[in-house]
Design an enzyme around this catalytic site. Structure first.
Site, mmCIF file in Angstrom:
data_model
loop_
_atom_site.group_PDB
_atom_site.id
_atom_site.type_symbol
_atom_site.label_atom_id
_atom_site.label_comp_id
_atom_site.label_asym_id
_atom_site.label_seq_id
_atom_site.Cartn_x
_atom_site.Cartn_y
_atom_site.Cartn_z
ATOM 1 N N LYS A 166 44.238 44.350 33.641
ATOM 2 C CA LYS A 166 45.398 45.363 33.484
ATOM 3 C C LYS A 166 46.424 44.710 34.055
ATOM 4 O O LYS A 166 47.683 45.029 33.592
ATOM 5 C CB LYS A 166 44.723 46.617 34.717
ATOM 6 N N ALA A 173 44.162 47.591 39.799
ATOM 7 C CA ALA A 173 42.807 47.560 40.423
ATOM 8 C C ALA A 173 41.980 48.609 39.521
ATOM 9 O O ALA A 173 42.426 49.390 38.736
ATOM 10 C CB ALA A 173 42.925 48.610 41.852
ATOM 11 N N ASP A 174 40.664 48.408 39.673
ATOM 12 C CA ASP A 174 39.605 49.125 39.155
ATOM 13 C C ASP A 174 38.632 49.546 39.915
ATOM 14 O O ASP A 174 37.768 48.611 40.426
ATOM 15 C CB ASP A 174 39.303 48.524 37.689
ATOM 16 N N THR A 175 38.136 50.802 39.677
ATOM 17 C CA THR A 175 36.848 51.249 40.692
ATOM 18 C C THR A 175 35.826 51.900 39.946
ATOM 19 O O THR A 175 36.005 52.652 39.094
ATOM 20 C CB THR A 175 37.477 52.263 41.760
ATOM 21 N N GLY A 181 37.710 46.161 42.092
ATOM 22 C CA GLY A 181 38.498 44.986 41.683
ATOM 23 C C GLY A 181 39.757 45.224 41.854
ATOM 24 O O GLY A 181 40.539 46.114 41.496
#
Length: 197
Positions: free
Chosen positions: A55, A71-73, A108
């Site tokens: 991203k 960010a990625d959750t 992340g």
């Protein structure tokens, strides 16, 4: 140059936007449109790291002179990844499985553009043992539908949680302490360092 043009949040998440804004950070938003399908056998830590980096890099191609934060959750129950439920029925199923158990939330975070940096943050969350009625009521509120693991700890879903071990804001979707440390290492001007005016 507008100082907000130098710091870009590569996320459409209102929760991430609010968390950064609360700290006085000034930024523009430019969401990344990528395929978020997990790879076969991909573990949670690797999955969120890969997506955050992808991203950030995708948006950085449009903003090469900026610091781009992404960010990625995801929620992991053992080896299984629990993403966003498709509907209330799937939300009920996820919540039933999480009831009375410990799960992990992985986020992340990645910076691209002017600097390259990334890491993964993990928080353990323990759910109360939930009744069928509690699960059904919460699923029907609509709150779970755009949340990994089908709950929002900062909203109505706070009543589901018995305890956490790790960053509370990580469970919301952006671990603030770790994110600010990453931004500082990447050279992003922060309000308390005289930047972001």
């Amino acid at each position: 140059m507008d100082p907000t043009a130098l710091f870009v949040l590569a996320s459409a998440s209102p929760r991430r936007k609010d968390l950064l804004a609360q700290l006085g950070l000034r930024f523009t938003v430019a969401a990344a449109d990528i395929d978020e399908t997990p790879m076969a056998g991909e573990i949670a830590r690797n999955y969120v790291h890969r997506l955050a980096v992808e991203k950030a890099r995708t948006v950085a191609t449009r903003h090469p002179d900026a610091w781009v934060l992404a960010a990625d959750t995801t929620v992991a129950l053992g080896a299984e990844l629990l993403g966003k439920p498709r509907d209330a029925a799937e939300a009920r199923e996820m919540l039933t499985r999480l009831s009375g158990r410990v799960h992990e939330v992985f986020t992340g975070i990645a910076v691209a553009g002017r600097a390259q940096a990334s890491e993964v943050v993990r928080t353990q969350v323990t759910f109360r043992t939930l009744s069928t009625e509690e699960i059904a009521w919460y699923a029907e509120t609509g709150e779970p539908l755009d949340k990994a693991g089908a709950y929002a700890i900062q909203g109505k879903g706070g009543f589901l949680v018995q305890g956490i071990d790790g960053s509370p804001s990580n469970v919301v979707g952006l671990p603030l302490g770790e994110t600010l440390a990453l931004l500082s290492r990447a050279g992003v001007p922060l309000p308390w360092t005289g930047g972001q005016r």
